[in-house]
Design a protein around this motif. Structure first.
Motif, PDB file in Angstrom:
ATOM      1  N   LYS A   1      33.401  53.556  77.917  1.00 19.54           N
ATOM      2  CA  LYS A   1      33.168  52.166  77.991  1.00 19.54           C
ATOM      3  C   LYS A   1      34.633  51.699  78.390  1.00 19.54           C
ATOM      4  O   LYS A   1      34.400  50.430  78.879  1.00 19.54           O
ATOM      5  CB  LYS A   1      32.997  51.734  76.447  1.00 19.54           C
ATOM      6  CG  LYS A   1      32.584  50.384  76.093  1.00 19.54           C
ATOM      7  CD  LYS A   1      31.433  49.810  76.816  1.00 19.54           C
ATOM      8  CE  LYS A   1      31.333  48.448  76.237  1.00 19.54           C
ATOM      9  NZ  LYS A   1      30.516  47.539  77.179  1.00 19.54           N
TER      10      LYS A   1
ATOM     11  N   GLU B   1      35.124  48.912  81.334  1.00 18.99           N
ATOM     12  CA  GLU B   1      35.809  47.207  80.931  1.00 18.99           C
ATOM     13  C   GLU B   1      36.985  47.350  81.860  1.00 18.99           C
ATOM     14  O   GLU B   1      37.319  46.319  82.392  1.00 18.99           O
ATOM     15  CB  GLU B   1      36.137  47.334  79.732  1.00 18.99           C
ATOM     16  CG  GLU B   1      35.012  47.102  78.720  1.00 18.99           C
ATOM     17  CD  GLU B   1      34.109  45.998  79.186  1.00 18.99           C
ATOM     18  OE1 GLU B   1      34.517  44.942  79.628  1.00 18.99           O
ATOM     19  OE2 GLU B   1      32.729  46.010  78.866  1.00 18.99           O
TER      20      GLU B   1
ATOM     21  N   ARG C   1      36.425  46.338  85.455  1.00 20.03           N
ATOM     22  CA  ARG C   1      36.174  45.167  85.715  1.00 20.03           C
ATOM     23  C   ARG C   1      37.708  44.226  85.864  1.00 20.03           C
ATOM     24  O   ARG C   1      37.667  43.333  86.936  1.00 20.03           O
ATOM     25  CB  ARG C   1      35.632  44.373  84.413  1.00 20.03           C
ATOM     26  CG  ARG C   1      34.228  44.588  84.425  1.00 20.03           C
ATOM     27  CD  ARG C   1      33.517  43.687  83.522  1.00 20.03           C
ATOM     28  NE  ARG C   1      33.915  43.575  82.216  1.00 20.03           N
ATOM     29  CZ  ARG C   1      33.950  42.253  81.442  1.00 20.03           C
ATOM     30  NH1 ARG C   1      34.062  41.289  82.135  1.00 20.03           N
ATOM     31  NH2 ARG C   1      34.410  42.137  80.308  1.00 20.03           N
TER      32      ARG C   1
ATOM     33  N   GLY D   1      39.423  47.279  74.107  1.00 22.95           N
ATOM     34  CA  GLY D   1      38.870  47.562  75.550  1.00 22.95           C
ATOM     35  C   GLY D   1      37.502  47.860  75.472  1.00 22.95           C
ATOM     36  O   GLY D   1      36.943  48.076  76.503  1.00 22.95           O
ATOM     37  N   THR D   2      36.829  48.035  74.113  1.00 28.15           N
ATOM     38  CA  THR D   2      35.407  48.387  74.011  1.00 28.15           C
ATOM     39  C   THR D   2      34.590  47.160  74.184  1.00 28.15           C
ATOM     40  O   THR D   2      33.338  46.895  74.072  1.00 28.15           O
ATOM     41  CB  THR D   2      35.040  49.289  72.982  1.00 28.15           C
ATOM     42  OG1 THR D   2      35.610  48.612  71.834  1.00 28.15           O
ATOM     43  CG2 THR D   2      36.034  50.614  73.168  1.00 28.15           C
ATOM     44  N   GLU D   3      35.374  45.938  73.921  1.00 30.37           N
ATOM     45  CA  GLU D   3      34.688  44.803  73.505  1.00 30.37           C
ATOM     46  C   GLU D   3      34.491  43.972  74.943  1.00 30.37           C
ATOM     47  O   GLU D   3      35.621  43.315  75.329  1.00 30.37           O
ATOM     48  CB  GLU D   3      35.273  43.996  72.389  1.00 30.37           C
ATOM     49  CG  GLU D   3      35.268  44.441  70.951  1.00 30.37           C
ATOM     50  CD  GLU D   3      33.456  44.504  70.516  1.00 30.37           C
ATOM     51  OE1 GLU D   3      33.070  43.321  70.796  1.00 30.37           O
ATOM     52  OE2 GLU D   3      33.285  45.357  69.776  1.00 30.37           O
ATOM     53  N   GLU D   4      33.537  43.493  75.489  1.00 30.60           N
ATOM     54  CA  GLU D   4      33.314  42.954  76.649  1.00 30.60           C
ATOM     55  C   GLU D   4      33.974  41.373  76.255  1.00 30.60           C
ATOM     56  O   GLU D   4      34.641  41.151  77.208  1.00 30.60           O
ATOM     57  CB  GLU D   4      31.799  42.673  77.039  1.00 30.60           C
ATOM     58  CG  GLU D   4      31.616  42.243  78.332  1.00 30.60           C
ATOM     59  CD  GLU D   4      30.164  41.986  78.681  1.00 30.60           C
ATOM     60  OE1 GLU D   4      29.450  42.707  78.198  1.00 30.60           O
ATOM     61  OE2 GLU D   4      29.921  41.155  79.497  1.00 30.60           O
ATOM     62  N   GLU D   5      33.981  40.799  75.425  1.00 31.34           N
ATOM     63  CA  GLU D   5      34.443  39.515  75.253  1.00 31.34           C
ATOM     64  C   GLU D   5      35.776  39.402  75.317  1.00 31.34           C
ATOM     65  O   GLU D   5      36.614  38.420  75.713  1.00 31.34           O
ATOM     66  CB  GLU D   5      33.911  38.827  73.921  1.00 31.34           C
ATOM     67  CG  GLU D   5      32.532  38.263  74.203  1.00 31.34           C
ATOM     68  CD  GLU D   5      31.791  38.243  72.908  1.00 31.34           C
ATOM     69  OE1 GLU D   5      30.373  37.824  72.947  1.00 31.34           O
ATOM     70  OE2 GLU D   5      32.313  38.145  71.730  1.00 31.34           O
TER      71      GLU D   5
ATOM     72  N   VAL E   1      37.842  41.711  76.603  1.00 30.76           N
ATOM     73  CA  VAL E   1      38.217  42.048  78.030  1.00 30.76           C
ATOM     74  C   VAL E   1      37.938  40.685  78.752  1.00 30.76           C
ATOM     75  O   VAL E   1      38.832  40.536  79.797  1.00 30.76           O
ATOM     76  CB  VAL E   1      37.435  43.108  78.477  1.00 30.76           C
ATOM     77  CG1 VAL E   1      37.922  43.546  80.079  1.00 30.76           C
ATOM     78  CG2 VAL E   1      37.632  44.308  77.892  1.00 30.76           C
ATOM     79  N   ASP E   2      36.986  39.959  78.693  1.00 29.02           N
ATOM     80  CA  ASP E   2      36.769  38.576  79.452  1.00 29.02           C
ATOM     81  C   ASP E   2      38.122  37.925  79.217  1.00 29.02           C
ATOM     82  O   ASP E   2      38.497  37.076  80.028  1.00 29.02           O
ATOM     83  CB  ASP E   2      35.573  37.794  78.670  1.00 29.02           C
ATOM     84  CG  ASP E   2      34.348  38.421  79.426  1.00 29.02           C
ATOM     85  OD1 ASP E   2      33.377  38.031  78.564  1.00 29.02           O
ATOM     86  OD2 ASP E   2      34.277  39.196  80.528  1.00 29.02           O
TER      87      ASP E   2
END
Lengths: 217, 158
Positions: A93, A97, A100, A195-199, A201-202
């Motif tokens: 995961k 990320e 991205r 780094g496992t949380e999409e937000e 990393v956004d």
């Protein structure tokens, strides 16, 4: 122009004004130029400049068998993380990320990525090379480095402020945080993101240009 | 005159309402869950539990959408390798696997850890989920099927 009643024109005028106001408000929200904080223990002495926490010196080797030291990040900002290739839990995961981040700044020479393996015994250089190739990424943009176990744990805990270590009770045998650490051109930490949380990393992807802007003065 | 005035107000109100609703809905990513309502109750129970177990044990690597990770971790969604052999899938879930495989014309070679703690019913549930998601619709995979497959794992072809 037909003779519209006064209160009609008044309402129309106000509604348009309201729309314009909301529109401007919405536009402004995308222009946050607040500078990023400087993280870590800093030493503040009276009458002197503050001494900020910095990443210590290091000497590792990357997937292309090239030596990697802090000098390779002079005039660059980078995102660091800690992982191991046989990790059954958060690492894929994290890599997803980080991909991205890699894609977002692929053409930006000032941005680099530095992944450290916390299992140098198993993660040999050929293995790291194969791993990087399968992910579809290449150095020096994204470097996968190895060194001695002690060196890596020390820099992880001491410099990057993340917890890493062998732990027989953790899946895969290693306990480590999924943090992405943003480091500026002066080797100071400017952000720590999960780094496992999409937000989060956004947010990192938004913060990188903000950090780069600091150097454009 | 009053009619067109009312009409104008109604129009502006509708415009405003639409904008408001559109903006609020934009961020909600609707994960389109495949329709399982045509399955019997037992199958549906397996599917729901299977999905939960998949997200807990498998999605870390194969991702929630089953698409895997680049050329490192193969997809399960639309995977010719997976879809062609249910028994092999059952064995892989339990024992893991290593070595080179070909999935949808791509080569993968990254070891998968086994899940020896999973019980037969859990494997049946996960497998049922795998074969009834992402466009597949194969029906329930039963516990006796899992038991039989696990007895013959060593004879399988990779």
């Amino acid at each position: 122009m037909p003779n519209y009643p006064k209160h009609f024109l008044f309402t129309l005028y106000n509604t348009c004004f309201l729309f314009c106001f909301l529109f401007i408000l919405g536009c402004n929200q995308e222009q946050e130029t607040e500078a990023l904080p400087i993280l870590g223990n800093s030493i503040i002495k009276q009458g002197q400049d503050t001494v900020y926490h910095k990443i210590a010196d290091f000497k590792f080797m990357d997937q292309d068998s090239l030596v990697v030291t802090p000098k390779d990040f002079d005039e660059k900002i980078y995102v660091a993380d800690f992982f191991f290739t046989s990790c059954p839990t958060i690492c894929p995961k994290m890599k997803f990320e980080m991909l991205r981040v890699y894609e977002a700044f692929k053409d930006n020479e000032e941005v680099r990525i530095l992944s450290h393996t916390i299992d140098p015994v198993h993660d040999t250089i050929p293995l790291l090379k194969s791993y990087a190739e399968r992910l579809g990424v290449e150095g020096p943009k994204w470097r996968f480095v190895t060194g001695t176990q002690d060196e890596i744990y020390e820099i992880g805990q001491g410099s990057y402020m993340v917890s890493t270590g062998e732990d027989k009770f953790s899946p895969g045998g290693f306990m480590h945080s999924g943090a992405f650490i943003l480091v500026d051109k002066d080797k100071r930490i400017r952000g720590i993101y999960d780094g496992t949380e999409e937000e989060q990393v956004d947010q990192l992807i938004k913060d990188i240009p903000v950090l780069l802007q600091e150097y454009e003065r | 005159m009053k009619d067109s005035y009312c009409g104008m107000i109604k129009f502006l109100f509708l415009l405003f309402a639409f904008t408001f609703i559109y903006c609020n809905n934009k961020k909600e990513n609707d994960d389109s869950q495949q329709d399982w309502s045509h399955h019997d109750l037992k199958t549906q129970q397996y599917l729901i539990e299977g999905k939960r177990l998949y997200n807990l044990h498998c999605a870390n690597c194969h991702m929630e959408d089953g698409k895997g990770l680049a050329k490192l971790i193969p997809p399960l969604s639309g995977s010719d390798y997976m879809l062609s052999d249910v028994d092999r899938t059952i064995c892989i879930i339990k024992q893991g696997m290593s070595g080179e495989i070909m999935v949808n014309n791509e080569v993968y070679n990254h070891p998968m850890p086994g899940n020896t703690i999973l019980t037969n019913i859990e494997i049946a549930e996960i497998t049922t989920y795998l074969y009834n998601s992402w466009g597949s619709d194969k029906g329930i995979v039963s516990i006796p099927e899992v038991k039989k497959a696990l007895e013959n794992c060593n004879e399988l072809q990779h």
